[in-house]
Design an enzyme around this catalytic site. Structure first.
Site, mmCIF file in Angstrom:
data_model
loop_
_atom_site.group_PDB
_atom_site.id
_atom_site.type_symbol
_atom_site.label_atom_id
_atom_site.label_comp_id
_atom_site.label_asym_id
_atom_site.label_seq_id
_atom_site.Cartn_x
_atom_site.Cartn_y
_atom_site.Cartn_z
ATOM 1 N N VAL A 1 8.468 11.840 16.945
ATOM 2 C CA VAL A 1 7.640 11.479 18.097
ATOM 3 C C VAL A 1 8.567 11.112 19.244
ATOM 4 O O VAL A 1 9.483 10.299 19.073
ATOM 5 C CB VAL A 1 6.706 10.295 17.764
ATOM 6 C CG1 VAL A 1 5.944 9.837 19.001
ATOM 7 C CG2 VAL A 1 5.726 10.685 16.656
ATOM 8 N N TRP B 1 10.966 4.258 12.343
ATOM 9 C CA TRP B 1 12.432 4.351 12.354
ATOM 10 C C TRP B 1 12.954 5.610 11.666
ATOM 11 O O TRP B 1 14.151 5.859 11.652
ATOM 12 C CB TRP B 1 13.051 3.106 11.717
ATOM 13 C CG TRP B 1 12.784 2.976 10.238
ATOM 14 C CD1 TRP B 1 13.586 3.418 9.229
ATOM 15 C CD2 TRP B 1 11.650 2.392 9.619
ATOM 16 N NE1 TRP B 1 13.016 3.143 8.002
ATOM 17 C CE2 TRP B 1 11.813 2.501 8.226
ATOM 18 C CE3 TRP B 1 10.494 1.762 10.101
ATOM 19 C CZ2 TRP B 1 10.873 2.023 7.309
ATOM 20 C CZ3 TRP B 1 9.564 1.288 9.197
ATOM 21 C CH2 TRP B 1 9.752 1.422 7.832
ATOM 22 N N ASP C 1 11.001 9.845 13.658
ATOM 23 C CA ASP C 1 9.593 9.930 13.277
ATOM 24 C C ASP C 1 8.940 11.158 13.899
ATOM 25 O O ASP C 1 7.716 11.324 13.820
ATOM 26 C CB ASP C 1 8.840 8.660 13.661
ATOM 27 C CG ASP C 1 8.859 8.386 15.162
ATOM 28 O OD1 ASP C 1 9.532 9.138 15.905
ATOM 29 O OD2 ASP C 1 8.203 7.415 15.594
ATOM 30 N N GLN D 1 15.223 3.762 16.473
ATOM 31 C CA GLN D 1 15.191 2.407 15.924
ATOM 32 C C GLN D 1 16.041 2.336 14.662
ATOM 33 O O GLN D 1 15.984 3.234 13.819
ATOM 34 C CB GLN D 1 13.725 2.034 15.625
ATOM 35 C CG GLN D 1 13.527 0.667 15.009
ATOM 36 C CD GLN D 1 12.060 0.284 14.919
ATOM 37 O OE1 GLN D 1 11.316 0.435 15.882
ATOM 38 N NE2 GLN D 1 11.631 -0.201 13.766
ATOM 39 N N HIS E 1 -1.978 1.233 8.923
ATOM 40 C CA HIS E 1 -0.653 1.820 8.708
ATOM 41 C C HIS E 1 -0.735 2.988 7.730
ATOM 42 O O HIS E 1 -0.214 4.085 8.003
ATOM 43 C CB HIS E 1 0.276 0.724 8.176
ATOM 44 C CG HIS E 1 1.652 1.155 7.821
ATOM 45 N ND1 HIS E 1 2.743 0.935 8.645
ATOM 46 C CD2 HIS E 1 2.155 1.791 6.714
ATOM 47 C CE1 HIS E 1 3.838 1.410 8.063
ATOM 48 N NE2 HIS E 1 3.505 1.930 6.884
ATOM 49 N N GLU E 2 -1.400 2.783 6.590
ATOM 50 C CA GLU E 2 -1.438 3.826 5.566
ATOM 51 C C GLU E 2 -2.273 5.029 5.994
ATOM 52 O O GLU E 2 -1.932 6.174 5.687
ATOM 53 C CB GLU E 2 -1.954 3.252 4.245
ATOM 54 C CG GLU E 2 -1.129 2.112 3.671
ATOM 55 C CD GLU E 2 0.332 2.478 3.425
ATOM 56 O OE1 GLU E 2 0.660 3.674 3.352
ATOM 57 O OE2 GLU E 2 1.159 1.549 3.298
ATOM 58 N N GLY F 1 0.818 -1.199 0.000
ATOM 59 C CA GLY F 1 0.000 0.000 0.000
ATOM 60 C C GLY F 1 0.849 1.244 0.000
ATOM 61 O O GLY F 1 2.075 1.190 0.101
ATOM 62 N N THR G 1 -2.664 -3.146 7.114
ATOM 63 C CA THR G 1 -2.062 -2.301 6.080
ATOM 64 C C THR G 1 -2.824 -0.992 5.968
ATOM 65 O O THR G 1 -2.220 0.085 5.881
ATOM 66 C CB THR G 1 -2.028 -3.028 4.725
ATOM 67 O OG1 THR G 1 -1.213 -4.191 4.848
ATOM 68 C CG2 THR G 1 -1.462 -2.127 3.638
#
Length: 335
Positions: A249, A236, A247, A255, A224-225, A185, A221
């Site tokens: 945040v 990461w 990220d 990571q 996530h998108e 995606g 998915t």
């Protein structure tokens, strides 16, 4: 699979069903950065606004649950790609659990991070009115001559062999099609062109039934998108494995690149011992069964997005389209 994706071209058929997560959001982002000065300026404006929320200079003003109307555009070549209404509804059910922290597998979060998990106070429903105010199922179906699509956004255009979006300031447009090269995606970050705004998911990674195939058969998915659509980055920071990306945040550990499959806890990288990577976050690359949480810090970014570049969806809550009772449960706003 990454190499295959790089060499994949429009219309080339692939029988491959993804077995390793591949998201195309950064490919779209980098393309827009090279094509559009206005996109660069808008992304800078959005990130500056987001920073004011992150630093506590601006507080989240919205209360209660926001309900976002969705239109799902099914673009199909082979009959199996013309997924059922039931498969689409299964995806909506997943979204409404994941974004409200109602998903039962939230129990998988290690105790060290359980206090960070966030109810985002967002629910999704298939639109009941089309752009002209007529009754609708919130689903469109378009047969195409193309055997697969890529991140070039042609699925979002009738001229490209796909389907034009409904007004992107009023609906979350989701295109479900066959994506080539192992791509699961992709999304467009806020600030991009209205005519391509939305989310694309390959049909084998959409929902929990029908053509959905493991290890991407739990609807994560789309979760996530849509996170990207609401201005979340990969956890990461998309710096390869350099340990220098972010990220943006604060409560997600640094990571060293994406995680795949089903890691065990702890899974350290970038000297982030003893707890390691927050691989169970929806914005990593693990299999669906391992993705179970958003954080409070991610909630701040999302709320900044909803009160900034996606504020039209808050305004739309006053319309008859949105006047439906929210699901049971209280929303916890980010601390």
């Amino acid at each position: 699979m990454a190499e295959k994706f790089e060499n994949w071209e429009r219309g080339e058929e692939s029988s491959e069903v993804p077995t390793k997560r591949k998201c195309g959001v950064m490919e779209v982002h980098r393309r827009l950065l090279t094509e559009s000065e206005s996109y660069i300026m808008e992304r800078n404006r959005i990130e500056n606004l987001t920073l004011t929320y992150k630093l506590g200079l601006r507080a989240v003003s919205r209360v209660g649950t926001i309900r976002i109307p969705v239109v799902v555009h099914v673009v199909w070549n082979k009959e199996e790609e013309n997924i059922s209404d039931a498969q689409i509804q299964s995806q909506m059910d997943v979204l409404n659990k994941d974004f409200r922290k109602f998903n039962p597998d939230i129990s998988q979060v290690p105790p060290i991070w359980s206090e960070l998990t966030a109810d985002l106070g967002i629910e999704f429903f298939l639109a009941t009115k089309d752009p002209d105010g007529n009754p609708t199922t919130g689903i469109t179906r378009t047969q195409t001559s193309l055997t697969s699509f890529s991140t070039n956004d042609e699925v979002k255009s009738e001229l490209g062999g796909g389907k034009n979006p409904w007004p992107t300031d009023r609906y979350l447009n989701i295109w479900v099609c066959k994506l080539g090269g192992g791509l699961l995606g992709y999304a467009q970050f806020p600030g991009g062109p209205a005519e391509t705004d939305g989310v694309v998911v390959t049909h084998t990674g959409f929902g929990t039934t029908g053509t959905a195939r493991p290890p991407f058969d739990m609807g994560r998915t789309a979760t996530h998108e849509i996170g990207h659509w609401l201005n979340l980055y990969h956890i990461w920071g998309d710096d390869g494995r350099g340990c220098t990306g972010t990220d943006e945040v604060d409560d997600t550990p640094n990571q060293g690149g994406p995680n795949y499959g089903a890691p065990g806890f702890p899974h350290p990288s970038c000297n982030n011992t003893p707890n390691g990577d927050m691989f169970m976050n929806y914005m990593d690359y693990v299999d669906d069964r391992c993705m179970v949480m958003f954080t409070q810090g991610q909630a701040i970014r999302i709320n900044a997005c909803l009160e900034g570049p996606r504020s039209s969806f808050l305004t739309a809550a006053e319309s008859a389209e949105m006047e439906k009772p929210p699901s049971e449960g209280k929303m916890s706003m980010p601390r």
